[in-house]
Design a protein around this motif. Sequence first.
Motif: not given
Length: 408
Positions: A148-162, A175-178
Amino acid sequence: MGKLKLTRLTGMLLCGVVTTVQAQEPEGMIRTESGIDLIPGLVTSLRHDDNVIRDKEKSVSSWLSTIAPSLKANLVDGVNNYTLSGALRNGKYFSSSEDDYTDGYLDAEARLSPGSAHQLKFKGTGSWLHEDRGTGVSEGRGLVQDEVTRYNSQNGVVEYEYGNQGSTGKLRANARYYAKDYDNFRDVTQYRDHDLRQLGGGFVYQTGGAFKLVAEVASADINFKSVDLSGARDNQDTNYRLGTEWEMSAITTGILKLGYQKKDFDLEQRENFSGFAWETIVQWQPLTYSGFDLAAGRRAKDVDALNINSDYIVETSYSIGWNHQWSESLTSKLAYEYQTDAYNLLQTSANSLLRREDTNKVITAELTAKPKRWLQVTGFINLEDRTSTLGIIEFDRTVYGVEFKVTL
């Protein structure tokens, strides 16, 4: 982080369970003196797949066993909530060891309320996953690979509500980083390593009734780390959405967002996308024991497979599910999914030789029994049918089996 390191981390978490357990709660939770609630789980399954690599000839069929231990730690500190989750999933094929896999993930989340009108959410996920042969990068060429094809991933999310519950309006920002990086078959997979950086914001107007009006915008920079023979695929993906969110008692909840998507490639020779994009998710429960789930949407996305001349895919999907509770311990689910993938709308309309459109249909049926509080047993069958103007990736597939979910 490799598989061995993830296994060690999971082991450390499990050791923490042994040393800090004070009592086992009847609802499947372990409470510790520190105030952290630990929720372990285990899911195992036995299933048969009559088309493991998803090809027209059904070259590989096999029985498959899976085992997936998990652990979730939760801490409630006043109005703030913190969770840490981890899991492993190991799959063993009886007749096709080339398709064996071990997946894992680690997820951390914090929900903070520094003030009555401020809501913050931080979430980070690390995953070590796989693509089955014949999917993703290896679409249409499953037999070429010996694993199989193997991979790794990182996901970061910041959410703000006023805004608080009684506010007429609320402001949202996120904001998001993937990042996704493949581990093997680097001679080809290097061309699909990429990362995404996204910023977004929105405004919510509360009408005073069951409906909220929503306006959103999000823009993402998508960068591929290697350039394939067709040229760079880096692009700017921007979405504008207007819509509504609603919650009408226990009968129906949902969202409907309509908008405009623009996908601009850095390479001038590539075809940009601009057009209608939308999504809707509806849960309708006319009876306390029976309900329906509906989801649909349209968007442009990047190409996953290799050896594809197209620049983007327009994905349109529809799904409907019916959930019914026959008794306190017996429930069922019946679902249907329909998806089309159209490649490069402008080029394909001008040149029939470039035209490619895939259609995927999936029917799922499940019957779940809960003979014990700590045991859930599900029998299931999935029927998948894929057609395409590119005949090499057409196939049909049937998967059936039984799954056991165990809690405390």
